[in-house]
Design a protein around this motif. Structure first.
Motif, short mmCIF file in Angstrom:
data_model
loop_
_atom_site.label_atom_id
_atom_site.label_comp_id
_atom_site.label_asym_id
_atom_site.label_seq_id
_atom_site.Cartn_x
_atom_site.Cartn_y
_atom_site.Cartn_z
N LEU A 1 0.86 -1.18 0.00
CA LEU A 1 0.00 0.00 0.00
C LEU A 1 0.89 1.23 0.00
N ARG A 2 0.70 2.13 -0.97
CA ARG A 2 1.56 3.31 -1.10
C ARG A 2 0.75 4.59 -1.00
N ILE A 3 1.33 5.58 -0.36
CA ILE A 3 0.80 6.94 -0.39
C ILE A 3 1.94 7.84 -0.83
N GLU A 4 1.68 8.70 -1.82
CA GLU A 4 2.75 9.49 -2.43
C GLU A 4 2.32 10.96 -2.56
N PRO A 5 2.24 11.70 -1.47
CA PRO A 5 1.84 13.11 -1.54
C PRO A 5 2.89 13.94 -2.28
N GLY A 6 2.42 14.82 -3.15
CA GLY A 6 3.35 15.64 -3.92
C GLY A 6 2.69 16.90 -4.44
N LEU A 7 3.47 17.70 -5.14
CA LEU A 7 3.01 18.91 -5.79
C LEU A 7 3.21 18.78 -7.29
N GLN A 8 2.18 19.14 -8.06
CA GLN A 8 2.26 19.15 -9.52
C GLN A 8 2.02 20.59 -9.99
N PHE A 9 2.98 21.12 -10.75
CA PHE A 9 2.90 22.50 -11.23
C PHE A 9 2.51 22.48 -12.71
N VAL A 10 1.37 23.09 -13.04
CA VAL A 10 0.76 22.90 -14.36
C VAL A 10 0.35 24.25 -14.94
N GLU A 11 0.49 24.37 -16.26
CA GLU A 11 -0.03 25.52 -17.00
C GLU A 11 -0.58 25.03 -18.33
N ARG A 12 -1.88 25.29 -18.59
CA ARG A 12 -2.53 24.84 -19.82
C ARG A 12 -3.22 26.01 -20.50
N GLU A 13 -3.57 25.81 -21.78
CA GLU A 13 -4.27 26.84 -22.54
C GLU A 13 -5.59 26.31 -23.06
N ILE A 14 -6.61 27.17 -23.02
CA ILE A 14 -7.92 26.85 -23.61
C ILE A 14 -8.26 27.98 -24.57
N TYR A 15 -8.63 27.62 -25.79
CA TYR A 15 -8.93 28.62 -26.82
C TYR A 15 -10.42 28.56 -27.14
N PHE A 16 -11.08 29.72 -27.04
CA PHE A 16 -12.53 29.84 -27.28
C PHE A 16 -12.77 30.56 -28.60
N ASP A 17 -13.20 29.82 -29.61
CA ASP A 17 -13.57 30.42 -30.90
C ASP A 17 -15.10 30.50 -30.97
N THR A 18 -15.68 31.25 -30.04
CA THR A 18 -17.12 31.21 -29.80
C THR A 18 -17.85 32.48 -30.23
N GLN A 19 -17.28 33.23 -31.17
CA GLN A 19 -17.95 34.44 -31.62
C GLN A 19 -19.34 34.14 -32.20
N SER A 20 -19.51 32.96 -32.76
CA SER A 20 -20.80 32.60 -33.36
C SER A 20 -21.93 32.52 -32.34
N ASN A 21 -21.61 32.53 -31.05
CA ASN A 21 -22.67 32.51 -30.04
C ASN A 21 -23.42 33.83 -29.95
N ASP A 22 -23.00 34.82 -30.76
CA ASP A 22 -23.78 36.06 -30.86
C ASP A 22 -25.23 35.77 -31.26
#
Length: 261
Positions: A96-117
């Motif tokens: 049985l393992r427990i492995e507490p840690g820190l994960q440093f993340v940076e992601r991008e999301i692109y919204f091409d939603t102009q058509s929702n006008d």
């Protein structure tokens, strides 16, 4: 830079294993290292990780899609993490393992939603709104996350073969996002993409444990997949250009880990 770090980690691990091949697998004058190490009830160590994080998006069929076209795209990112290892011996083949840690993340999301006008007059799912011309800054969201990742894993391993042993593990993770902005009053209209702070995930991992004279080295590959939806809805008065276009956003991560015990 992080991408190069990821590649370098894999190459370094491969070279390290190749370099130590004679010591680990030779049969002539072979010495078994750390023979009693796995008989301990408790053991500990630390790990380093090179990660690739992405979102698995399920888009709203009205605000997130235009016919067959997806209006929202996500871009994966390479990152890094580190943590501690605590192991409890259950039997000859299970730990049985427990492995507490820190994960440093940076992601991008692109919204091409102009058509929702087209929904500016209002629908049962959104209030009427005044259309706006989306700038490049409006369309791109850079989502920074710092996860406190606490996986609880059941490990099953085979018998030792010379100074190595294969293993597989699976379990659940509690992941707290320290940069979630979940309680912020501002939302995407002010440039803030909000996500949940407390999350549940599951993980699966495979690898090989190598025994040296003074420590055990374990290179492994882990996949972590979020169970809950991390997207927090925008405020009611915010136009449906952003979070309304996403039904769910769940993290999926693939990690190369190096463990030292």
């Amino acid at each position: 830079m992080l991408k190069n770090f990821f590649k370098t980690s894999i190459v370094a691990a491969f070279c390290f294993a190749t370099f130590s091949n004679a010591q680990l697998f030779r049969t002539k004058d072979r010495m078994d290292h750390l023979e009693g190490f796995d008989e301990q009830k408790f053991s500990y160590g630390f790990y380093l990780a090179a990660n690739n994080f992405d979102y698995k998006l399920v888009l709203d069929p009205k605000f997130g899609m235009d016919g067959q076209k997806n209006l929202v795209q996500t871009k994966s990112a390479y990152s890094f993490g580190a943590g501690l290892i605590g192991k409890l011996r259950l039997s000859d083949y299970f730990d049985l393992r427990i492995e507490p840690g820190l994960q440093f993340v940076e992601r991008e999301i692109y919204f091409d939603t102009q058509s929702n006008d087209q929904f500016a007059a209002g629908t049962p799912a959104n209030q009427p709104f005044a259309p706006r011309v989306l700038t490049d800054a409006d369309k791109l969201r850079t989502v920074k996350s710092t996860y406190v990742d606490i996986p609880l894993l059941i490990e099953v391993h085979g018998d030792r073969w010379y100074n190595s042993r294969p293993y597989a593990a699976t379990g659940v993770n509690w992941m707290m996002n320290l940069q979630s902005n979940s309680k912020a009053e501002d939302d995407n209209q002010q440039g803030i993409f909000r996500t949940t702070g407390s999350n549940l995930a599951w993980s699966a991992e495979v690898g090989i444990q190598f025994y040296f004279s003074r420590f055990k080295l374990t290179p492994g590959f882990r996949g972590t997949f979020m169970i809950n939806n991390e997207s927090v809805a925008d405020n009611a008065e915010t136009p449906p250009y952003w979070s309304s276009a996403i039904s769910s956003a769940k993290t999926r991560a693939f990690m190369f880990v190096l463990k030292f015990e």
